[in-house]
Design an enzyme around this catalytic site. Structure first.
Site, short mmCIF file in Angstrom:
data_model
loop_
_atom_site.label_atom_id
_atom_site.label_comp_id
_atom_site.label_asym_id
_atom_site.label_seq_id
_atom_site.Cartn_x
_atom_site.Cartn_y
_atom_site.Cartn_z
N CYS A 122 23.69 15.28 59.53
CA CYS A 122 22.63 15.97 60.31
C CYS A 122 22.94 17.45 60.53
O CYS A 122 22.06 18.20 60.95
CB CYS A 122 22.42 15.28 61.65
N ASN A 174 14.29 11.37 64.15
CA ASN A 174 15.46 12.11 63.65
C ASN A 174 15.43 12.11 62.12
O ASN A 174 15.57 11.06 61.50
CB ASN A 174 16.72 11.41 64.18
N HIS A 209 19.17 20.34 66.34
CA HIS A 209 18.88 19.13 65.55
C HIS A 209 18.10 18.18 66.44
O HIS A 209 18.43 17.97 67.62
CB HIS A 209 20.20 18.51 65.09
N1 COA Z 1 13.96 -1.81 71.60
C1 COA Z 1 14.17 -2.55 72.72
N2 COA Z 1 15.41 -2.76 73.21
C2 COA Z 1 16.44 -2.23 72.56
C3 COA Z 1 16.28 -1.47 71.41
C4 COA Z 1 14.98 -1.28 70.93
N3 COA Z 1 14.73 -0.54 69.83
N4 COA Z 1 17.49 -1.07 70.98
C5 COA Z 1 18.39 -1.55 71.83
N5 COA Z 1 17.76 -2.26 72.79
C6 COA Z 1 18.36 -2.93 73.92
C7 COA Z 1 19.79 -3.37 73.66
O1 COA Z 1 19.80 -4.64 73.07
C8 COA Z 1 20.39 -3.36 75.02
O2 COA Z 1 20.00 -4.53 75.68
P1 COA Z 1 20.98 -5.27 76.72
O3 COA Z 1 21.25 -4.28 77.80
O4 COA Z 1 20.19 -6.47 77.15
O5 COA Z 1 22.21 -5.61 75.94
C9 COA Z 1 19.70 -2.22 75.69
O6 COA Z 1 18.48 -2.01 74.97
C10 COA Z 1 20.50 -0.95 75.67
O7 COA Z 1 19.74 -0.05 76.39
P2 COA Z 1 20.35 1.23 77.05
O8 COA Z 1 21.79 1.00 77.43
O9 COA Z 1 19.44 1.69 78.12
O10 COA Z 1 20.32 2.23 75.83
P3 COA Z 1 20.74 3.71 75.91
O11 COA Z 1 20.17 4.37 77.11
O12 COA Z 1 22.21 3.83 75.66
O13 COA Z 1 19.98 4.28 74.63
C11 COA Z 1 20.17 5.07 72.41
C12 COA Z 1 20.35 3.87 73.36
C13 COA Z 1 20.56 4.62 71.02
C14 COA Z 1 18.72 5.51 72.42
C15 COA Z 1 21.09 6.23 72.90
O14 COA Z 1 22.40 5.78 73.06
C16 COA Z 1 21.08 7.41 71.96
O15 COA Z 1 20.07 8.04 71.75
N6 COA Z 1 22.25 7.77 71.40
C17 COA Z 1 22.32 8.87 70.45
C18 COA Z 1 21.86 8.42 69.09
C19 COA Z 1 21.62 9.54 68.14
O16 COA Z 1 21.00 10.52 68.49
N7 COA Z 1 22.11 9.39 66.90
C20 COA Z 1 21.95 10.35 65.84
C21 COA Z 1 22.77 11.55 66.07
S1 COA Z 1 22.71 12.63 64.73
#
Ligand code: COA
Length: 321
Positions: free
Chosen positions: A113, A278, A248
């Site tokens: 990225c 993304n 990004h």
């Molecule tokens: N739809 C519904 N539920 C989902 C889901 C989806 N697409 N993806 C995950 N979940 C669930 C999980 O199973 C988990 O459930 P549980 O708590 O029952 O185990 C829960 O949602 C996790 O939620 P939460 O902890 O609130 O997620 P988060 O706030 O950490 O957000 C991301 C997750 C991935 C959105 C976040 O960590 C993120 O954006 N990280 C950076 C990723 C990124 O930008 N990557 C590229 C960089 S170049």
């Protein structure tokens, strides 16, 4: 930086997939995706591939620069999802632009990225030290082909697309970039390419992408803040002296946190992740092109581009428009 952006363009697949539509494919909801990321939709390829998107973006950038394509002496494509391993996407774009009959340096670069920023800085070194006058720098990805569509925490975040700029050497400005990396394959990466030779077989599973969302979130916030503060300090600038920061486009919440920590104004950071998701190396040039088209950037502006991603890689540069 010692370069000026004289043209920009972008190209996305014809098919746009909304969060609501995704609900019928993946076990997710529009509400979950939007509240955690700010993403509402993304574009996914059907018949297009990386080379088509890269070429489409290149054509738009050349048209907006109002130059003859034969003026281009260098083509760099930032991608980690090329159509094929060789020829490079850059060579395929060269051919489609009709530039096969003249000397052109063309190659692909992989800094995930952060790829577009790495490619722009690399292009700058060529313009500084060679007779090449104009370069085409493209970020192009078809991430949908490496997504694990059963991994709902990852596949909903990404989209396909390409963005491009035409740059020329600008003696007036001073060089200003910051690039960094920290090798780590666990936090963010793809599975390994299989080795299947007569002596050793590692299987035929398709390549897939994996990520530890929470760790990537923390890394991204730190990487953006480090890049912004380093670039400002090394160039004796304040945040207010930057007309627009184009980060990004991974997640709106990452940018919200950076804005809060830097005590910045949200308007200083351009965001279009809502529409595109993304798009990895394509995200910065797509956002840059939109910012220009929406007149958030005007001629003479000082713009900071900031990338972060797999590698881990991160960095940024200050460019004039
Ligand atoms: N739809 C519904 N539920 C989902 C889901 C989806 N697409 N993806 C995950 N979940 C669930 C999980 O199973 C988990 O459930 P549980 O708590 O029952 O185990 C829960 O949602 C996790 O939620 P939460 O902890 O609130 O997620 P988060 O706030 O950490 O957000 C991301 C997750 C991935 C959105 C976040 O960590 C993120 O954006 N990280 C950076 C990723 C990124 O930008 N990557 C590229 C960089 S170049």
């Amino acid at each position: 930086m010692g370069i000026k952006i004289i043209g920009s363009g972008h190209c996305v697949p014809a098919t746009k997939l909304s969060n609501r539509h995704l609900e019928s494919i993946v076990d997710t909801t529009d509400e979950w995706i939007f509240t955690r990321t700010g993403i509402s939709s993304r574009y996914l390829v059907t018949t297009e591939d990386t080379n088509d998107l890269a070429y489409g973006a290149a054509r738009c950038a050349i048209e907006s620069a109002a130059i003859d394509p034969t003026e281009i002496g260098l083509i760099i494509v930032a991608t980690f999802t090329p159509e094929q391993l060789t020829p490079s996407t850059a060579c395929l774009v060269q051919a489609r632009l009709g530039l096969n009959q003249q000397p052109v340096i063309a190659f692909d670069m992989n800094a995930a990225c952060t790829g577009f920023v790495y490619a722009l800085v690399t292009a700058e070194q060529f313009l500084k030290s060679s007779k090449i006058k104009k370069a085409l720098v493209i970020g192009a990805e078809v991430l949908s082909k490496i997504m694990d569509w059963n991994d709902r925490s990852t596949c909903v975040l990404f989209g396909d697309g390409a963005g491009a700029v035409v740059i020329e050497w600008d003696e007036v400005d001073s060089p200003s970039f910051y690039l960094n990396c920290e090798g780590d394959g666990d936090v963010l990466g793809t599975s390994k390419l299989p080795v299947n030779n007569p002596l050793h077989q590692t299987g035929t599973s398709p390549i897939s992408f994996h990520m530890n969302g929470a760790s990537v979130f923390k890394f991204a916030v730190t990487a953006i803040k480090e890049t912004v503060t380093t670039l400002l300090m090394e160039n004796n600038l304040t945040l207010e002296e930057i007309d627009l920061i184009i980060p990004h486009q991974a997640n709106k919440r990452i940018i919200d946190k950076v804005v809060k920590d830097l005590n910045a104004s949200p308007e200083q950071f351009f965001l279009n992740v809502s529409e595109y998701g993304n798009t990895s190396a394509a995200s910065i040039p797509i956002a840059l092109n939109e910012a220009i088209k929406k007149q958030r950037i005007k001629a003479g502006n000082r713009v900071m581009l900031v990338g972060f991603g797999g590698g881990l890689t991160w960095g940024g540069c200050i460019v004039s428009i």
